[in-house]
Design an enzyme around this catalytic site. Structure first.
Site, PDB file in Angstrom:
ATOM      1  N   CYS A   1      -1.874   1.394   5.562  1.00  0.00           N
ATOM      2  CA  CYS A   1      -3.324   1.196   5.555  1.00  0.00           C
ATOM      3  C   CYS A   1      -3.790   0.070   6.466  1.00  0.00           C
ATOM      4  O   CYS A   1      -4.991  -0.188   6.560  1.00  0.00           O
ATOM      5  CB  CYS A   1      -3.813   0.965   4.123  1.00  0.00           C
ATOM      6  SG  CYS A   1      -3.506   2.386   3.057  1.00  0.00           S
TER       7      CYS A   1
ATOM      8  N   HIS B   1     -10.729  -5.863   2.598  1.00  0.00           N
ATOM      9  CA  HIS B   1     -10.026  -4.601   2.381  1.00  0.00           C
ATOM     10  C   HIS B   1     -10.682  -3.892   1.197  1.00  0.00           C
ATOM     11  O   HIS B   1     -10.961  -2.704   1.270  1.00  0.00           O
ATOM     12  CB  HIS B   1      -8.547  -4.865   2.106  1.00  0.00           C
ATOM     13  CG  HIS B   1      -7.729  -3.626   1.968  1.00  0.00           C
ATOM     14  ND1 HIS B   1      -7.514  -2.758   3.018  1.00  0.00           N
ATOM     15  CD2 HIS B   1      -7.087  -3.087   0.902  1.00  0.00           C
ATOM     16  CE1 HIS B   1      -6.762  -1.746   2.607  1.00  0.00           C
ATOM     17  NE2 HIS B   1      -6.492  -1.916   1.327  1.00  0.00           N
TER      18      HIS B   1
END
Length: 424
Positions: free
Chosen positions: A170, A310
């Protein structure tokens, strides 16, 4: 110390809620979400049945029937974004110095949709252990090799310099842009097409995240399912999309009179060497990545005006990065606005880091910080300024954007308006 400076001169975005930077920015600043019930496949029986899908018609976006047949959905996203970024930069493929143009594309799961669709055909719906390869499409090999995503972007712009596919879970979207910047810093390229793409909304991906209970089971209310930093969050919402940038050496960009969105002033990655999916609560490795990025940028905590978190909407991630901000920025962590756009566009795995770079760059250019949607009841352990519900006018000269990925990857990038380093 790097002497060459790297700037962003073009942006292309395919994201849930709209195609192009205008639609993308309008969604973010509206505080509305693009999350909905999954329509790309029949999700009956899955634990999580919501996602942030892109309303994407490849033909309307200029792809030919041959390109549509050849490319996986993730590759289609990347090529459309590459073309849009070039157009936005004022460049054409013919104007690029082919041997001095590089490509750096990130992806966490490659051509997932193409692979799954072909497996279903070859295995007769999973009933045959030994598949019949004669039923495979001619492009099946390309689906199995993730680097074809970078190849398609290179073909779209005529790049004949260094070409790479970056796959670090990610954080891929951040790491691919960081790698692209490094190619310019080291003198290997003058222009780099950099970004990331993923189209993971498929049965296999959903089943994997169901198994580890990482995605939300809030199926009855898709619009409010993604809830970063909220006490009542239950996991992230899967998304898809792409963002691609034109990176140039500053002198070259100025010489041709290019519009400069921002400068990439700092970049660093770290690993926690701890667990495939788990995170230590102290956020030490992310904090270290932030500190190193600040050192490279010659920026102090007081210089950071916005943090694009995030913010996946899992308890361990939200608390981990909250701790990391406090450890790396000290008291400044309580003063700077923080937000998670995953609350609106979901988590598109490897692509999201680049999509978040786009949001950060636009925040610098427009003087507005996107909100964190659905933040109704903050987690007491997440006690920073997460800009709930409503976008905020705020001068942003330097933005910090971070990513956290399975495998322990932690990445930090600093983006600044052009005058920041000149004034330092």
């Amino acid at each position: 110390m790097d002497t060459l400076r790297v700037v962003i001169t073009g942006i292309g975005v395919v994201a849930p809620g709209g195609i192009g930077t205008k639609a993308f920015w309008e969604l973010l600043t509206s505080g509305k979400t693009a999350t909905r019930a999954i329509s790309l496949f029949d999700a009956t029986g899955f634990r999580s049945r919501v996602a942030a899908e892109c309303d994407f018609d490849p033909a309307k976006e200029g792809l030919t029937p041959q390109e549509i047949r050849r490319m996986d959905r993730a590759a289609q996203f990347a090529v459309v974004c590459t073309r849009d970024a070039l157009a936005d930069s004022g460049l054409t493929p013919a104007e690029l110095p082919a041997h001095r143009t590089g490509v750096s594309i990130g992806s966490a799961v490659g051509c997932t949709m193409g692979l799954e669709e072909e497996y279903v055909v070859l295995s007769d719906g999973g009933r045959k252990w030994l598949v019949d390869s004669t039923y495979g499409v001619p492009h099946l090999y390309g689906y199995m090799v993730p680097s074809t995503l970078a190849v398609e972007a290179a073909w779209a712009c005529g790049a004949e310099g260094p070409v790479a596919l970056i796959s670090t879970g990610c954080t891929s979207g951040l790491d691919a842009v960081g790698h692209g910047a490094q190619l310019i810093h080291e003198g290997s390229a003058d222009v780099v097409i950099a970004g990331a793409t993923d189209a993971p909304i498929s049965p296999i991906t959903s089943a994997c995240f169901d198994a580890i209970r990482a995605t939300t089971p809030r199926n009855e209310d898709p619009e409010h399912a993604s809830r970063p930093f909220d006490r009542d969050r239950k996991g992230f919402v899967l998304g898809e999309g792409s963002a691609v940038f034109v990176l140039e050496e500053l002198g070259r960009a100025k010489a041709r009179g290019a519009h400069i969105y921002a400068e990439i002033t700092g970049f660093a990655t770290r690993s926690n060497a701890f667990h495939m999916t788990g995170l230590k609560p102290d956020g030490r490795e992310m904090a270290e990545a932030i500190r190193v990025a600040m050192d490279k940028a010659r920026i102090r905590p007081e210089d950071i005006d916005y943090i694009n978190a995030h913010g996946s909407g899992t308890k361990q991630n939200d608390r981990h990065e909250t701790a990391a901000f406090k450890a790396s920025l000290g008291h400044r962590a309580y003063e700077v606005p923080v937000s998670s756009i995953k609350s609106m566009v979901g988590h598109s795995l490897g692509a999201i880091g680049s999509i978040e770079i786009a949001a950060s760059v636009l925040s610098i250019e427009r003087g507005v910080v996107p909100p964190t949607a659905n933040l109704d009841t903050p987690d007491p352990e997440c006690d920073l300024d997460y800009v709930p519900h409503t976008a905020r006018e705020h001068r942003v000269r330097t933005a910090l954007t971070v990513g956290s990925g399975f495998g322990g990857f932690q990445t930090a990038m600093l983006l600044s308006s052009l005058d920041v380093r000149d004034a330092a």
